[in-house]
Write an enzyme that holds these catalytic residues in place. Structure first.
Site, PDB file in Angstrom:
ATOM      1  N   LYS A 111       0.865  -1.186   0.000  1.00 27.92           N
ATOM      2  CA  LYS A 111       0.000   0.000   0.000  1.00 27.92           C
ATOM      3  C   LYS A 111       0.894   1.226   0.000  1.00 27.92           C
ATOM      4  O   LYS A 111       2.008   1.180   0.520  1.00 27.92           O
ATOM      5  CB  LYS A 111      -0.879   0.019   1.263  1.00 27.92           C
ATOM      6  CG  LYS A 111      -2.124   0.858   1.130  1.00 27.92           C
ATOM      7  CD  LYS A 111      -3.137   0.115   0.314  1.00 27.92           C
ATOM      8  CE  LYS A 111      -4.520   0.656   0.422  1.00 27.92           C
ATOM      9  NZ  LYS A 111      -5.476  -0.330  -0.098  1.00 27.92           N
TER      10      LYS A 111
HETATM   11  N1  GLU Z   1      -7.070  -0.098  -3.586  1.00 29.97           N
HETATM   12  C1  GLU Z   1      -7.813  -1.275  -3.857  1.00 29.97           C
HETATM   13  C2  GLU Z   1      -7.865  -2.165  -2.637  1.00 29.97           C
HETATM   14  O1  GLU Z   1      -7.701  -1.708  -1.530  1.00 29.97           O
HETATM   15  C3  GLU Z   1      -7.321  -1.992  -5.107  1.00 29.97           C
HETATM   16  C4  GLU Z   1      -5.901  -2.478  -5.047  1.00 29.97           C
HETATM   17  C5  GLU Z   1      -5.371  -3.029  -6.363  1.00 29.97           C
HETATM   18  O2  GLU Z   1      -6.118  -3.145  -7.303  1.00 29.97           O
HETATM   19  O3  GLU Z   1      -4.183  -3.333  -6.391  1.00 29.97           O
HETATM   20  O4  GLU Z   1      -8.169  -3.327  -2.715  1.00 29.97           O
END
Ligand code: GLU
Length: 421
Positions: A111
């Site tokens: 993240k």
């Molecule tokens: N931000 C989204 C999540 O928390 C998508 C993450 C992604 O597609 O890599 O799942």
């Protein structure tokens, strides 16, 4: 759009760690593995200099945390918010590892975040922040290493800038370096709707368990950003009765059901659901406590806590946001018989279609939307059944079942790989 938190009784990382500990204990996970999996592999902190429109130089702080690459490249979104902390990103990165493992896609977890207020920044400033952040983490990302995606306050345009910056550095176009891109730059059909669609798919499955019909099911959604608005639209079109919707400014409520198409038109003009003529206004916290069958918190973390969990009236909770419920609230909801579809299962549709996007980019062959949606459905229904069965077998709630299943899968991969000394 975010919604103010009731009270942050545990940080996102603490919540993740508490659930991890419970699940690891039930799995009788080896102490060493437990120590290893509780901590991220890598945490990057960058301080990004940016020339503002005023001509002044500003410095922004950014993070990228890679929790695990045991099952494949690290994967996860990047969020822009004035409140982002390293602790939050650390917790969310670990949740991405568990999420990818629950839906059984070959990714680890990551993240990222930048402390900034996108509402106070021009498009040019946002672009410069994004590009410089990308340049600072460039050595650590890439299709085989770590693949960013959108998250709170970032979108397809942000991903296009990241992809371009990465590509300029490596001197050729690398569409698989990020997901959630615009369609014309190697994005996948169905990616924009994927998280909301995934919420609907698991909701259908939950209803089946209770022998309930879609057209008599009343739904409340907190959050009207990408996840909340797409879930609202798709569920409305599928026949659900959406009786309440809220965003960061407030909410709108109508026991006869809201016309979601009209609401979406209203929001594109007014930038909020507040003031929508066909309903009563209601607070964005108050809305969580209204009588309904399905509640979808799709805004931000820690909105269901020990302070309000005993007033939640929904039978089914579908967590569109990451970490909307704290561990103390979990216990209260469980005791009250609320069927919780936890975030790492409920909102996994986004990263699942990100996986499809990455596959399509690497193949240079793009699928029709029906194929994307069909494969997404297959993955989410299987994951739902895996989690519910696992919970029944081990006599734990759905959240702990999802964690156990994920930790089991990740630790199995780690054991096979061994520890490089
Ligand atoms: N931000 C989204 C999540 O928390 C998508 C993450 C992604 O597609 O890599 O799942």
């Amino acid at each position: 759009m975010g919604v103010a938190q009731v009270q942050n009784e545990l940080s996102v990382y603490q919540s993740m760690a508490a659930r991890f500990d419970t699940a690891a204990e039930k799995l009788k996970l080896d102490e060493g593995l437990k120590k290893y999996l509780r901590t991220p592999n890598r945490e990057i902190i960058v301080h990004i200099p940016v020339l503002m429109d005023s001509g002044q130089l500003e410095v922004f702080d950014g993070f990228r945390v890679q929790h695990s690459i045991a099952r494949g490249p690290a994967k996860g979104g990047i969020r822009y918010s004035p409140d982002v902390t390293l602790d939050e990103i650390r917790g969310l990165a670990a949740e991405m590892t568990w999420k990818c493992a629950v839906v059984n896609i070959p990714f680890g977890g990551a993240k990222g975040g930048i402390i900034c207020d996108p509402n106070q920044l021009s498009l040019g400033e946002l672009e410069r922040i994004t590009r410089r952040y990308t340049a600072e983490i460039l050595d650590y990302i890439g299709p085989e290493r770590d693949v960013p995606a959108p998250d709170m306050n970032t979108n397809e345009q942000t991903m296009a800038w990241i992809m371009d910056t990465y590509s300029m550095h490596v001197r050729h176009t690398v569409t698989a370096s990020v997901t959630g891109k615009p369609l014309d730059l190697g994005g996948s059909r169905g990616r924009r709707e994927a998280t909301g669609r995934g919420c609907m798919i698991v909701c259908h499955e939950a209803l089946k368990r209770f022998g309930r019909r879609i057209d008599t099911t009343r739904v409340i959604i907190q959050g009207f950003g990408n996840v909340g608005s797409q879930a609202a639209r798709l569920m409305y079109e599928a026949g659900y009765k959406i009786i309440g919707v809220a965003d960061v400014h407030g909410g709108i409520f109508n026991t006869h059901g809201l016309d979601i198409h009209a609401l979406i038109d209203y929001v594109s003009e007014h930038k909020t659901v507040v003031g929508f003529p066909d309903g009563e206004s209601i607070g964005n916290q108050e809305i969580l406590e209204q009588d309904c069958d399905v509640l979808i918190p799709a805004a931000t973390e820690s909105v269901i806590t020990s302070k309000n969990a005993d007033r939640i009236k929904a039978r089914i909770l579908v967590e569109g946001a990451n970490s909307p419920t704290t561990p103390p609230a979990d216990d209260i909801l469980f005791d009250r018989g609320v069927f919780v579809v936890p975030d790492i299962l409920a909102n996994a549709g986004g990263v699942t279609v990100s996986y499809f996007e990455w596959v399509q980019d690497r193949q240079g062959y793009f699928w029709p939307e029906v194929d994307v949606n069909e494969r997404l459905k297959h993955i989410q229904v299987s994951a739902f059944n895996d989690v519910v069965r696992y919970g029944e077998k081990h006599n734990v709630n759905n959240r702990i079942a999802a964690y156990m299943l994920a930790i089991d899968r990740v630790s199995f991969s780690l054991k096979l790989r061994g520890i490089y000394a």
